[in-house]
Design an enzyme around this catalytic site. Structure first.
Site, PDB file in Angstrom:
ATOM      1  N   HIS A 130      -2.793   8.072   6.153  1.00 18.15           N
ATOM      2  CA  HIS A 130      -3.002   6.740   5.571  1.00 18.15           C
ATOM      3  C   HIS A 130      -4.328   6.168   6.073  1.00 18.15           C
ATOM      4  CE1 HIS A 130      -1.964   2.989   3.677  1.00 18.15           C
ATOM      5  NE2 HIS A 130      -2.034   2.323   4.820  1.00 18.15           N
ATOM      6  N   CYS A 135       0.804  -1.220   0.000  1.00 19.74           N
ATOM      7  CA  CYS A 135       0.000   0.000   0.000  1.00 19.74           C
ATOM      8  C   CYS A 135       0.836   1.268   0.000  1.00 19.74           C
ATOM      9  CB  CYS A 135      -0.949  -0.008   1.191  1.00 19.74           C
ATOM     10  SG  CYS A 135      -1.927  -1.522   1.282  1.00 19.74           S
ATOM     11  N   HIS A 137      -9.858   1.598   0.078  1.00 16.85           N
ATOM     12  CA  HIS A 137      -8.395   1.475   0.042  1.00 16.85           C
ATOM     13  C   HIS A 137      -7.964   0.889  -1.297  1.00 16.85           C
ATOM     14  CE1 HIS A 137      -4.355   1.027   1.098  1.00 16.85           C
ATOM     15  NE2 HIS A 137      -4.427   0.281   2.187  1.00 16.85           N
ATOM     16  N   LYS A 147      -9.734   7.710   2.685  1.00 20.79           N
ATOM     17  CA  LYS A 147     -10.185   6.340   2.444  1.00 20.79           C
ATOM     18  C   LYS A 147     -11.601   6.106   2.976  1.00 20.79           C
ATOM     19  CE  LYS A 147      -5.594   4.182   2.364  1.00 20.79           C
ATOM     20  NZ  LYS A 147      -4.782   5.388   2.672  1.00 20.79           N
ATOM     21  N   GLU A 173      -0.555   5.096  13.446  1.00 19.77           N
ATOM     22  CA  GLU A 173      -0.169   6.250  12.633  1.00 19.77           C
ATOM     23  C   GLU A 173      -0.196   7.527  13.477  1.00 19.77           C
ATOM     24  OE1 GLU A 173      -1.222   8.477   8.392  1.00 19.77           O
ATOM     25  OE2 GLU A 173      -2.642   7.011   9.214  1.00 19.77           O
ATOM     26  N   PHE A 181       2.001  -3.497   3.834  1.00 18.73           N
ATOM     27  CA  PHE A 181       2.471  -4.799   4.271  1.00 18.73           C
ATOM     28  C   PHE A 181       3.943  -4.952   3.883  1.00 18.73           C
ATOM     29  CE2 PHE A 181      -1.750  -7.445   4.289  1.00 18.73           C
ATOM     30  CZ  PHE A 181      -2.239  -6.627   5.299  1.00 18.73           C
TER      31      PHE A 181
END
Length: 412
Positions: free
Chosen positions: A303, A163, A340, A335, A314, A400
């Site tokens: 994010h 991502c 996403h 998002k 975050e 990831f």
């Protein structure tokens, strides 16, 4: 490191909110949600536990000429549509092909082409597998096809960092332009992975929201009752060039890309570092490249995927950088509206950040019921005014594998 200034001269997007960047931006400001119930037979066939996602509102195969669409996986189709829009928006610049580069990312690549070919092999045998299968499924297919379409011969590079992919590609593009490898770069990212295997896998790891009865409110970053992210798809593309080159050809300029930071957590394959060390360092690197301090930042596109663990992590990372001021900076968690887009999300959110700077408006964060005290960002369900002064905004992407990428943008 060269101090050559890099600017954004064109944008394009195909998203769950609209078929173009302006349409997507307008829907975002109006609080529209792109999440909808999936109308595919495979949802019921495989008894998927999550029955909704944020599909792109315009199928790229309806935009591209049929012969072009047939030889591209949907991920590459989205990339082509977004890049064509961005190129036209930049004025279709006349550039030496050897001075035009492509930095275009994906998180997964041609999953539809790969798994459709597997079904064909099992059901009909090897002779029925299309010869274009590998060129369609490979992760660098989008970058390669953009290079072919636009005649870009400087380079065609692909980042695959989950991502964080397309934000990292934007940072790479800045470095490639500053190092003199090109005058213009087509940068961005794409994803089309709303597929039964990915939906089942993300659901199995408890990463997806399960609000099947109310998809439009399922993605709710920073809300105390968030229960996972919503799968999205689409692409975002930005035309980046040196300011000198842009001024010489009389191009309109949206904003400058003034910094970027890329780091790795080396913590866990799917979970980000709870102390946010790597994420915080990526923010600092972006600000250092920009020659700016945390006090200069006027807006953050977080994010903020709407996962129980990711959002507070975050926040902690940003608090490490900004201290208590992090609670004063207008934040957008877009998002909530788009879902996403995985490897395409950073490019789309970079576009939203650029447009926020130009409009001096931070987009709303929809679906916020009760804000989680562990994530006290300054978010709002309404547009937030960014003021009249110089703007410096950052856009965060974490993926990831422990990938962290942050891009910093400034008004011009």
């Amino acid at each position: 490191m060269s101090t050559t200034r890099i600017v954004v001269t064109g944008i394009g997007a195909s998203t769950p909110l609209g078929g173009t960047a302006p349409e997507s931006w307008s829907a975002l400001l109006n609080g529209v949600s792109g999440a909808r119930t999936l109308e595919h037979e495979w949802v019921e066939k495989y008894s998927l536990p999550v029955t909704f996602a944020a599909e792109a509102i315009v199928r790229p195969s309806t935009v591209l000429e049929r012969p072009v669409a047939k030889r591209l996986d949907p991920a590459s189709q989205f990339a082509m549509v977004a890049a064509m829009e961005a190129w036209a928006d930049a004025g279709s610049p006349d550039v030496d092909p050897e001075r035009l580069g492509v930095d275009f990312a994906t998180g997964i690549g041609g999953v539809w082409s790969l798994l459709d070919a597997w079904d064909t092999l099992r059901e009909k045998g090897p002779r029925r597998v299309l010869p274009m299968t590998v060129p369609m499924l490979m992760p660098n297919a989008a970058a390669g096809n953009l290079s072919l379409h636009f005649g870009a011969r400087a380079f065609a590079r692909t980042v695959v960092s989950a991502c964080a992919s397309s934000t990292e590609s934007i940072v790479n593009a800045v470095e490639h332009l500053r190092s003199g490898l090109a005058d213009i770069v087509i940068a961005g990212g794409t994803e089309s992975a709303i597929h039964p295997i990915t939906m089942a896998s993300f659901a199995s790891m408890q990463a997806l929201s399960k609000r099947n009865d109310d998809p439009s409110t399922a993605s709710r970053p920073t809300s105390i009752d968030r229960d996972g992210f919503v799968m999205g798809e689409g692409a975002g593309a930005l035309i980046l060039e040196t300011e000198e080159h842009a001024r010489a050809r009389g191009a309109k300029i949206y904003a400058a890309v003034v910094g970027g930071g890329v780091t790795a957590d080396s913590y866990h394959i799917t979970a980000n570092d709870p102390e946010g060390v790597g994420a915080a360092r990526a923010v600092r690197l972006a600000l250092d490249m920009a020659g700016a301090s945390p006090d200069d930042v006027t807006h953050i596109n977080a994010h903020a995927t709407s996962t129980p663990v990711g959002d507070p992590n975050e926040y902690q990372a940003l608090k490490t950088v900004f201290g208590s001021r992090v609670d004063e900076i207008p934040v957008s968690a877009t998002k909530a509206s788009t879902g996403h887009l995985l490897g395409g999300t950073g490019a789309l959110e970079a576009i939203f950040t650029v447009l926020a700077i130009g409009a001096r408006q931070a987009p709303p964060t929809i679906n916020l019921t009760t804000q989680d005290p562990a994530v006290p960002f300054r978010v709002s369900g309404e547009v937030q005014d960014l003021g009249s002064g110089d703007q410096l905004a950052i856009s965060n992407s974490f993926g990831f594998g422990g990938h962290n990428a942050v891009a910093a943008f400034a008004s011009v």
